[in-house]
Design an enzyme around this catalytic site. Structure first.
Site, PDB file in Angstrom:
ATOM      1  N   LYS A   1     -11.402  -8.134   5.475  1.00  0.00           N
ATOM      2  CA  LYS A   1     -10.790  -7.517   6.656  1.00  0.00           C
ATOM      3  C   LYS A   1     -11.139  -8.234   7.953  1.00  0.00           C
ATOM      4  O   LYS A   1     -12.315  -8.485   8.219  1.00  0.00           O
ATOM      5  CB  LYS A   1     -11.231  -6.053   6.740  1.00  0.00           C
TER       6      LYS A   1
ATOM      7  N   GLU B   1      -5.059   7.427   8.718  1.00  0.00           N
ATOM      8  CA  GLU B   1      -4.848   8.417   7.648  1.00  0.00           C
ATOM      9  C   GLU B   1      -3.358   8.795   7.631  1.00  0.00           C
ATOM     10  O   GLU B   1      -2.867   9.434   8.562  1.00  0.00           O
ATOM     11  CB  GLU B   1      -5.697   9.692   7.841  1.00  0.00           C
ATOM     12  N   SER B   2      -2.688   8.443   6.538  1.00  0.00           N
ATOM     13  CA  SER B   2      -1.227   8.525   6.507  1.00  0.00           C
ATOM     14  C   SER B   2      -0.631   9.875   6.938  1.00  0.00           C
ATOM     15  O   SER B   2       0.286   9.913   7.751  1.00  0.00           O
ATOM     16  CB  SER B   2      -0.700   8.156   5.118  1.00  0.00           C
TER      17      SER B   2
ATOM     18  N   CYS C   1       0.838  -1.204   0.000  1.00  0.00           N
ATOM     19  CA  CYS C   1       0.000   0.000   0.000  1.00  0.00           C
ATOM     20  C   CYS C   1       0.875   1.257   0.000  1.00  0.00           C
ATOM     21  O   CYS C   1       1.672   1.466   0.916  1.00  0.00           O
ATOM     22  CB  CYS C   1      -0.915   0.011   1.220  1.00  0.00           C
TER      23      CYS C   1
END
Lengths: 238, 238
Positions: A61, A86-87, A34
């Site tokens: 998941k 959230e990166s 990812c």
């Protein structure tokens, strides 16, 4: 990297038990291919934070993952009962938690400029995915979009900026476009993009980049399994 | 609000001269009906920062605007030769510059949670615009999308959060959907959304919201001029 434990561990699926997390330990929920999780892997790598990694199946998941993060996305950080995802938010959080290894500048104006730059470079990610998922056959429109995004990047890239980490994951994957003859792209980035070339060259020398970089063929193989075969091979390369 | 100078001033067009900005003064480049600029207007309003406002034609952009901001978007802040744009970046910048009136919490984990919440509520904005610009005639799909986004908001809204300011602009505009009979929506948000209703009620009492709130008919009129007539009436209501 000695600071990661389990970075290339087998991906956990629904039904797999989640190992307990010891108090004071930090865990990263990751997916090995990812590009967004890659942003936090690089950040952690550069900050040399001791982190254990759980690789997660994002197609099916596990319950314990969705319970912690209803969006079901990686990267996600967990420590002492706290979760952050959230990166870009994860990375800023890590800087605020460990300011002694802060990567974002402390000056407010410099910080704002770095964040704006990341935002403005995000078109590269969009263009790459549009190109790879393009279905129009001749790639004309997707190629135009990519050219525009790369020209934009060429005009924006500066010698050293915090965002280099935020945008690297997409540039690490970009050479995939040269592997498939039907794309008609021989070289990346090519001589038309001297600043981008210099950026890529510089980044490839950084220890935090090198430590977690994957061969381009592996990236391509994963993308094929995920996008064409619709059966992502999460454990590729381990 | 006494802290704004020119908040409802005539919009500047290409060819109009940009007034000089005195040293030490802060200026906001704004468009009176832009929900993103509205975020910074509210932030400035709550922080009571003395700011002069320049309203800008975003359809035909003055050169001096594009020179400062190649994306040509509002809000943009300028002071002492520095420019910052992108609403959330602008607001964080203002907090860092004036920490004594900080709106984001200082605790790293609380900060991260607030930012995540804003991110997760952004689907409301997307759904609102998809609904308003919907062309399929029966609004079925757009309505489903809106319902999903509002249910999401209902499940996420908490009593007090920094993001209330970031999401308010879209909720201020949302009742537009009740004005046009063809939408088939009589009330907003209605009894199915008690938390959202309480949030809206609470927000409407805040001085910083009240000070810059516009009548819903004015919002509708502007959207019509911009989206249907393709001729945005930037000076509506002044």
């Amino acid at each position: 990297m000695a600071n990661f434990e389990g970075l290339n561990s087998i991906t956990l699926n629904p039904g797999d038990e989640l190992p307990p997390l010891a108090s004071g330990r930090m865990r990263l929920y990751n997916m090995m291919f990812c590009p967004f999780a890659h942003r936090s892997v690089l950040y952690i790598s550069k900050k040399k934070l001791p982190v254990e990694v759980i690789n997660v199946n994002l197609m099916e998941k596990p319950d314990w993952f969705v319970q912690r993060n209803p969006l079901g996305k990686v990267p996600m950080i967990e420590h002492d009962g706290k979760v952050v995802f959230e990166s870009l938010i994860v990375n800023e959080y890590l800087d605020e938690l460990f300011p002694e290894t802060a990567i974002l500048p402390t000056d407010p104006y410099e910080r704002a400029q770095q964040k704006i730059l990341v935002e403005r470079l995000s078109s590269v990610t969009a263009a790459f995915f549009a190109f790879m998922m393009n279905k129009d056959g001749d790639y004309k429109q997707a190629k135009d979009g990519m050219k525009k995004a790369l020209e934009n990047a060429e005009s924006l890239l500066v010698d050293d900026f915090y965002g280099d980490i935020a945008v690297w994951p997409i540039f690490e994957r970009f050479p995939i476009i040269t592997l498939n003859p039907k794309f008609g792209v021989k070289k990346f980035p090519g001589i038309k993009y001297p600043k981008l070339s210099a950026y890529i060259k510089r980044m490839k020398k950084q220890p935090e980049i090198k430590a977690v970089m994957k061969p381009i063929e592996l990236h391509e193989k994963f993308l094929k399994s995920a996008w064409i075969e619709k059966n992502p091979d999460y454990n590729l390369g381990i």
